[in-house]
Design a protein around this motif. Structure first.
Motif, PDB file in Angstrom:
ATOM      1  N   MET A 205       0.822  -1.214   0.000  1.00 48.06           N
ATOM      2  CA  MET A 205       0.000   0.000   0.000  1.00 48.06           C
ATOM      3  C   MET A 205       0.852   1.259   0.000  1.00 48.06           C
ATOM      4  N   LYS A 206       1.984   1.206   0.681  1.00 53.42           N
ATOM      5  CA  LYS A 206       2.856   2.383   0.695  1.00 53.42           C
ATOM      6  C   LYS A 206       3.413   2.652  -0.691  1.00 53.42           C
TER       7      LYS A 206
ATOM      8  N   PRO B 169       4.102  10.664  13.890  1.00 52.22           N
ATOM      9  CA  PRO B 169       3.404   9.597  14.607  1.00 52.22           C
ATOM     10  C   PRO B 169       1.952   9.889  14.970  1.00 52.22           C
ATOM     11  N   GLU B 170       1.456  11.089  14.674  1.00 51.85           N
ATOM     12  CA  GLU B 170       0.111  11.471  15.101  1.00 51.85           C
ATOM     13  C   GLU B 170      -0.943  10.466  14.669  1.00 51.85           C
ATOM     14  N   ASP B 171      -0.863   9.998  13.436  1.00 54.57           N
ATOM     15  CA  ASP B 171      -1.933   9.145  12.910  1.00 54.57           C
ATOM     16  C   ASP B 171      -1.855   7.697  13.367  1.00 54.57           C
ATOM     17  N   TRP B 172      -0.805   7.303  14.067  1.00 56.62           N
ATOM     18  CA  TRP B 172      -0.727   5.892  14.509  1.00 56.62           C
ATOM     19  C   TRP B 172      -1.903   5.500  15.383  1.00 56.62           C
TER      20      TRP B 172
ATOM     21  N   VAL C  10      -7.886   3.406   7.270  1.00 52.59           N
ATOM     22  CA  VAL C  10      -6.773   4.357   7.212  1.00 52.59           C
ATOM     23  C   VAL C  10      -6.189   4.477   5.807  1.00 52.59           C
ATOM     24  N   ALA C  11      -6.761   3.732   4.841  1.00 53.59           N
ATOM     25  CA  ALA C  11      -6.160   3.670   3.504  1.00 53.59           C
ATOM     26  C   ALA C  11      -7.216   3.826   2.430  1.00 53.59           C
ATOM     27  N   ARG C  12      -6.770   3.892   1.188  1.00 47.77           N
ATOM     28  CA  ARG C  12      -7.681   3.877   0.046  1.00 47.77           C
ATOM     29  C   ARG C  12      -7.966   2.429  -0.330  1.00 47.77           C
TER      30      ARG C  12
ATOM     31  N   LEU D  37      -3.955   8.038   6.007  1.00 47.45           N
ATOM     32  CA  LEU D  37      -3.598   8.583   7.321  1.00 47.45           C
ATOM     33  C   LEU D  37      -2.118   8.296   7.552  1.00 47.45           C
ATOM     34  N   ASP D  38      -1.281   9.206   7.087  1.00 43.48           N
ATOM     35  CA  ASP D  38       0.157   8.981   7.075  1.00 43.48           C
ATOM     36  C   ASP D  38       0.943  10.124   7.710  1.00 43.48           C
TER      37      ASP D  38
END
Length: 465
Positions: free
Chosen positions: A359-360, A371-374, A383-385, A367-368
């Motif tokens: 995915m990366k 570290p906020e989005d962890w 958290v992804a498309r 949500l990348d």
């Protein structure tokens, strides 16, 4: 010397805030890794294990420690860094370990005094000695522990507030599913603790009900199954008087003798990863045992249930093969299989997994901001498309799935069926209402998430969105 071992909380994970809802205590698991490290800690250390899932302590009112150790899954990373900052500002050295620290080493190293990668048993005594001598190294590589060297966990250091005790009997998994980081962290070799050690530790656990935290209790080969049978015989002979639940693959249901021995040893429930209702979905995630031809999942579930073993079915939503309607399809398939509880998770790229790399590289992780989005990487938030489902679409599918499976008529039907068969009706009732009680909380959490996504980019629109 005073040592604090801390399991950080995540305020977004409502299921582990035990004091806020009465059902939560049945879904809070003890931080076993910290209890094991405490078992390796010498008497010169005064140890305190602090599990923030039972409430955040008033650290300012507590005595200043000489060392703080923190463990963290990816979803706990934010809180772990807050704790590290707090104690380091007091001049207290902080060491962090666990799967996130291992997979995101550079990020973690910037925020603590020392990082332990891999399994910590082999290096923990050296960490403590170096901390005592004020010569803590920035990194310790634990690698894979020898299972005979894993000590009994300090079950005495965590008291009430938990419905379940916890124990581990094996580590590692050869399946290497694309979404799972177990193989990357614990290795592909299936490693087993000595059976005598397992039985002795079971006897130390005060709770009547126990969670066996193994990622795959009975393994995959004939040799693994034979060892599991031997362990179950030893547990039954020891008359432990414990009831336990575990995780396994569907091959757990393939051996009638294995099921008989597991039930005799106290097995009352098993968490099975079905992952997808379609063969294409199973191929996508690499779930080997579920792809075998002519496997009858309903018959497998019934075989386990005939031994009074309740079955929790786990599915993943958001696979590339999933389209509009997947929510109701999962609910219907789970009902057809006859599982007692259903746990559906969003496909989540966790660091260290094949899915993360995929995915990366495709630019699909939305949500990348780390570290906020962890904190959203709990498996309970998208958290992804996703290929065929928008953000709104996949949330609607999750809501429709849970509303369908946990409708009041279906809950009562399951409870009545288990009551009629004398098969854990109370556990079924508690489990079903625990899930149902969180549906309303999930609605608010999803609304907050949509606002947070804002203009970060959305998923491809699926049919019907």
């Amino acid at each position: 010397m005073r040592l604090y071992l801390i399991n950080p909380s995540n305020p977004l994970v409502s299921i582990v805030r035990a004091k806020e809802r009465r059902w939560n205590r049945y879904r809070v698991w003890k931080p076993l890794s910290l209890m094991v490290l405490a078992g390796l800690t010498g008497p010169e250390w005064e140890i305190r294990i602090l599990d923030e899932n039972l409430g955040v302590p008033d650290y300012a009112a507590m005595p200043r420690p000489d060392l703080v150790g923190i463990t963290a899954f990816t979803s706990q990373a934010n809180r772990a860094y807050e704790l590290a900052s707090y104690f380091r500002n007091l001049g207290v050295p902080v060491v962090i370990g666990g799967i996130h620290a291992t997979m995101c080493l550079d990020e973690v190293t910037e925020r603590v005094d020392s990082v332990v990668t891999g399994e910590a048993e082999s290096v923990w005594p050296q960490v403590l000695e170096d901390a005592r001598c004020h010569s803590l190294k920035s990194r310790y590589d634990g690698g894979l522990a020898e299972m005979k060297d894993v000590p009994p966990a300090r079950h005495d250091l965590l008291g009430g507030g938990y419905a379940f005790g916890a124990i581990q009997t094996t580590r590692g998994c050869p399946l290497n599913c694309s979404f799972c980081s177990v193989t990357a962290f614990n290795g592909a070799k299936y490693r087993q603790r000595p059976i005598a050690d397992v039985v002795r530790e079971f006897q130390l656990i005060r709770e009547k009900r126990v969670l066996v935290v193994d990622d795959n209790l009975v393994g995959t080969s004939a040799g693994h199954i034979a060892r599991a049978k031997e362990m179950f015989v030893a547990m039954a002979d020891a008359k432990l008087r414990k009831e336990w639940i575990a995780q396994a693959t569907i091959n757990f249901a393939d051996d009638e003798e294995l099921l008989t021995l597991a039930a005799r040893a106290g097995c009352r429930g098993v968490y099975i990863g079905f992952e997808s209702p379609s063969p294409e979905g199973l191929l996508e995630v690499g779930k080997k045992f579920n792809i075998l031809k002519e496997r009858d999942f309903r018959a497998s579930v019934q075989r386990m249930q005939r031994h009074n073993i309740l079955v929790v079915g786990s599915f993943i939503m958001g696979l590339d093969v999933d389209e509009a309607g997947i929510g109701k399809r999962i609910a219907e398939v789970a009902s057809q299989y006859g599982v007692d509880n259903l746990n559906v998770l969003f496909l989540t790229p966790l660091p260290g997994t094949q899915l993360w790399d995929q995915m990366k590289s495709q630019g699909r992780i939305v949500l990348d901001t780390f570290p906020e989005d962890w904190k959203y990487y709990t498996l309970t938030f998208p958290v992804a498309r996703y290929k065929h489902l928008s953000l709104d679409g996949i949330i609607k599918e999750m809501v429709s799935c849970n509303l369908a499976f946990y409708s009041m008529p279906r809950i009562l039907r399951r409870v009545w069926g288990n009551l009629w068969r004398c098969r854990g009706p109370l556990i079924t009732l508690v489990g079903n209402f625990s899930y149902r009680s969180h549906l309303r909380l999930n609605f608010k959490a999803y609304a907050d998430l949509k606002r947070y996504w804002g203009n970060r980019g959305n998923c491809i629109k699926g049919d019907g969105d």
